[in-house]
Design a protein around this motif. Structure first.
Motif, PDB file in Angstrom:
ATOM      1  N   VAL A 200      69.877  57.820  36.026  1.00 28.10           N
ATOM      2  CA  VAL A 200      70.433  56.726  36.831  1.00 28.10           C
ATOM      3  C   VAL A 200      71.874  57.039  37.220  1.00 28.10           C
ATOM      4  O   VAL A 200      72.273  56.879  38.383  1.00 28.10           O
ATOM      5  CB  VAL A 200      70.347  55.388  36.059  1.00 28.10           C
ATOM      6  CG1 VAL A 200      71.119  54.290  36.776  1.00 28.10           C
ATOM      7  CG2 VAL A 200      68.900  54.980  35.859  1.00 28.10           C
ATOM      8  N   PHE A 201      72.667  57.516  36.251  1.00 30.43           N
ATOM      9  CA  PHE A 201      74.050  57.874  36.549  1.00 30.43           C
ATOM     10  C   PHE A 201      74.125  59.062  37.505  1.00 30.43           C
ATOM     11  O   PHE A 201      74.979  59.113  38.390  1.00 30.43           O
ATOM     12  CB  PHE A 201      74.827  58.179  35.267  1.00 30.43           C
ATOM     13  CG  PHE A 201      75.261  56.952  34.515  1.00 30.43           C
ATOM     14  CD1 PHE A 201      76.042  55.983  35.120  1.00 30.43           C
ATOM     15  CD2 PHE A 201      74.892  56.769  33.202  1.00 30.43           C
ATOM     16  CE1 PHE A 201      76.443  54.851  34.428  1.00 30.43           C
ATOM     17  CE2 PHE A 201      75.293  55.654  32.494  1.00 30.43           C
ATOM     18  CZ  PHE A 201      76.072  54.686  33.110  1.00 30.43           C
ATOM     19  N   ALA A 202      73.230  60.031  37.354  1.00 28.06           N
ATOM     20  CA  ALA A 202      73.226  61.194  38.252  1.00 28.06           C
ATOM     21  C   ALA A 202      72.844  60.786  39.672  1.00 28.06           C
ATOM     22  O   ALA A 202      73.443  61.265  40.641  1.00 28.06           O
ATOM     23  CB  ALA A 202      72.261  62.258  37.727  1.00 28.06           C
ATOM     24  N   ALA A 203      71.868  59.911  39.812  1.00 27.76           N
ATOM     25  CA  ALA A 203      71.484  59.433  41.146  1.00 27.76           C
ATOM     26  C   ALA A 203      72.618  58.629  41.777  1.00 27.76           C
ATOM     27  O   ALA A 203      72.894  58.754  42.977  1.00 27.76           O
ATOM     28  CB  ALA A 203      70.219  58.584  41.058  1.00 27.76           C
ATOM     29  N   GLY A 204      73.303  57.840  40.979  1.00 28.10           N
ATOM     30  CA  GLY A 204      74.458  57.093  41.487  1.00 28.10           C
ATOM     31  C   GLY A 204      75.582  58.016  41.928  1.00 28.10           C
ATOM     32  O   GLY A 204      76.250  57.768  42.932  1.00 28.10           O
TER      33      GLY A 204
ATOM     34  N   ASN B 211      84.985  59.240  45.378  1.00 28.14           N
ATOM     35  CA  ASN B 211      85.004  60.481  44.612  1.00 28.14           C
ATOM     36  C   ASN B 211      85.391  60.234  43.156  1.00 28.14           C
ATOM     37  O   ASN B 211      84.823  60.853  42.249  1.00 28.14           O
ATOM     38  CB  ASN B 211      85.956  61.496  45.250  1.00 28.14           C
ATOM     39  CG  ASN B 211      85.309  62.224  46.393  1.00 28.14           C
ATOM     40  OD1 ASN B 211      84.106  62.442  46.407  1.00 28.14           O
ATOM     41  ND2 ASN B 211      86.100  62.607  47.376  1.00 28.14           N
ATOM     42  N   ALA B 212      86.324  59.330  42.907  1.00 20.62           N
ATOM     43  CA  ALA B 212      86.700  59.033  41.526  1.00 20.62           C
ATOM     44  C   ALA B 212      85.535  58.407  40.759  1.00 20.62           C
ATOM     45  O   ALA B 212      85.233  58.803  39.622  1.00 20.62           O
ATOM     46  CB  ALA B 212      87.910  58.097  41.509  1.00 20.62           C
TER      47      ALA B 212
ATOM     48  N   PHE C 288      80.603  58.760  37.164  1.00 18.03           N
ATOM     49  CA  PHE C 288      79.151  58.673  37.010  1.00 18.03           C
ATOM     50  C   PHE C 288      78.561  60.018  36.603  1.00 18.03           C
ATOM     51  O   PHE C 288      77.654  60.078  35.765  1.00 18.03           O
ATOM     52  CB  PHE C 288      78.505  58.189  38.309  1.00 18.03           C
ATOM     53  CG  PHE C 288      78.420  56.700  38.443  1.00 18.03           C
ATOM     54  CD1 PHE C 288      79.451  55.876  38.035  1.00 18.03           C
ATOM     55  CD2 PHE C 288      77.308  56.119  38.998  1.00 18.03           C
ATOM     56  CE1 PHE C 288      79.371  54.510  38.164  1.00 18.03           C
ATOM     57  CE2 PHE C 288      77.211  54.747  39.132  1.00 18.03           C
ATOM     58  CZ  PHE C 288      78.247  53.943  38.708  1.00 18.03           C
ATOM     59  N   PHE C 289      79.052  61.095  37.200  1.00 17.00           N
ATOM     60  CA  PHE C 289      78.499  62.410  36.866  1.00 17.00           C
ATOM     61  C   PHE C 289      78.828  62.796  35.430  1.00 17.00           C
ATOM     62  O   PHE C 289      77.993  63.387  34.737  1.00 17.00           O
ATOM     63  CB  PHE C 289      79.009  63.471  37.843  1.00 17.00           C
ATOM     64  CG  PHE C 289      78.333  64.789  37.682  1.00 17.00           C
ATOM     65  CD1 PHE C 289      76.995  64.937  37.997  1.00 17.00           C
ATOM     66  CD2 PHE C 289      79.018  65.885  37.197  1.00 17.00           C
ATOM     67  CE1 PHE C 289      76.349  66.153  37.838  1.00 17.00           C
ATOM     68  CE2 PHE C 289      78.390  67.101  37.037  1.00 17.00           C
ATOM     69  CZ  PHE C 289      77.051  67.234  37.361  1.00 17.00           C
ATOM     70  N   ALA C 290      80.028  62.466  34.965  1.00 19.04           N
ATOM     71  CA  ALA C 290      80.378  62.750  33.565  1.00 19.04           C
ATOM     72  C   ALA C 290      79.477  61.965  32.613  1.00 19.04           C
ATOM     73  O   ALA C 290      79.032  62.498  31.583  1.00 19.04           O
ATOM     74  CB  ALA C 290      81.846  62.426  33.314  1.00 19.04           C
TER      75      ALA C 290
ATOM     76  N   SER D 217      69.760  63.493  44.892  1.00 23.09           N
ATOM     77  CA  SER D 217      70.155  62.166  45.363  1.00 23.09           C
ATOM     78  C   SER D 217      71.158  62.267  46.506  1.00 23.09           C
ATOM     79  O   SER D 217      71.068  61.522  47.489  1.00 23.09           O
ATOM     80  CB  SER D 217      70.751  61.366  44.204  1.00 23.09           C
ATOM     81  OG  SER D 217      71.294  60.169  44.658  1.00 23.09           O
ATOM     82  N   ASN D 218      72.094  63.196  46.414  1.00 25.32           N
ATOM     83  CA  ASN D 218      73.075  63.396  47.476  1.00 25.32           C
ATOM     84  C   ASN D 218      72.394  63.857  48.752  1.00 25.32           C
ATOM     85  O   ASN D 218      72.688  63.356  49.838  1.00 25.32           O
ATOM     86  CB  ASN D 218      74.120  64.415  47.030  1.00 25.32           C
ATOM     87  CG  ASN D 218      75.261  64.539  48.007  1.00 25.32           C
ATOM     88  OD1 ASN D 218      75.050  64.799  49.176  1.00 25.32           O
ATOM     89  ND2 ASN D 218      76.468  64.382  47.507  1.00 25.32           N
TER      90      ASN D 218
END
Length: 128
Positions: free
Chosen positions: A8-12, A70-71, A76-78, A97-98
């Motif tokens: 979920v965080f990676a898709a976000g 970007n921030a 989210f990626f971390a 997702s991107n």
């Protein structure tokens, strides 16, 4: 947290990356607004003072949106890296997702699919 939160965080993160890229494109291509504003106000002479600040404000607003997206994307990626079983899973999910989000933005911004494919044929490779 449950096991699915990494995805979920990676898709976000991927969605926010696509939104940041779209905002950057708007920030760099704001010159068309001056002509549109002049048409609404009623001529170049009447709009010279009123419409001169509109592209500047759009660039500042979209530039701030790029920084904010970007921030949040990196946050989210971390978190995706923390909650995923491997870094490859988080990276592939974020990239997919991107890619999907970017393509949906491109397809919905075109007038028709025919217009989209005609524009792709006219551009040299690597220039999208």
């Amino acid at each position: 947290m449950p096991a699915g939160w990494g995805a979920v965080f990676a898709a976000g993160a991927g969605l926010l990356g696509a939104l940041a890229a779209c905002s950057a494109k708007l920030a760099l291509g704001a010159d068309y607004l001056r002509g549109a504003c002049a048409a609404v106000v009623g001529g170049e002479e009447a709009a010279s003072g009123v419409c001169s600040w509109l592209p500047v404000m759009l660039r500042i607003g979209c530039g701030g949106l790029v920084l904010a997206c970007n921030a949040i994307m990196w946050t989210f990626f971390a978190k995706a890296l923390r909650y995923s079983s491997s870094s490859a899973t988080a990276t592939l999910t974020s990239t997919a997702s991107n890619f999907i989000s970017s393509e949906l933005q491109v397809l919905t911004s075109q007038r028709s699919r025919k217009d989209f494919f005609l524009r792709m044929e006219q551009q040299p490779p690597g220039c999208y």
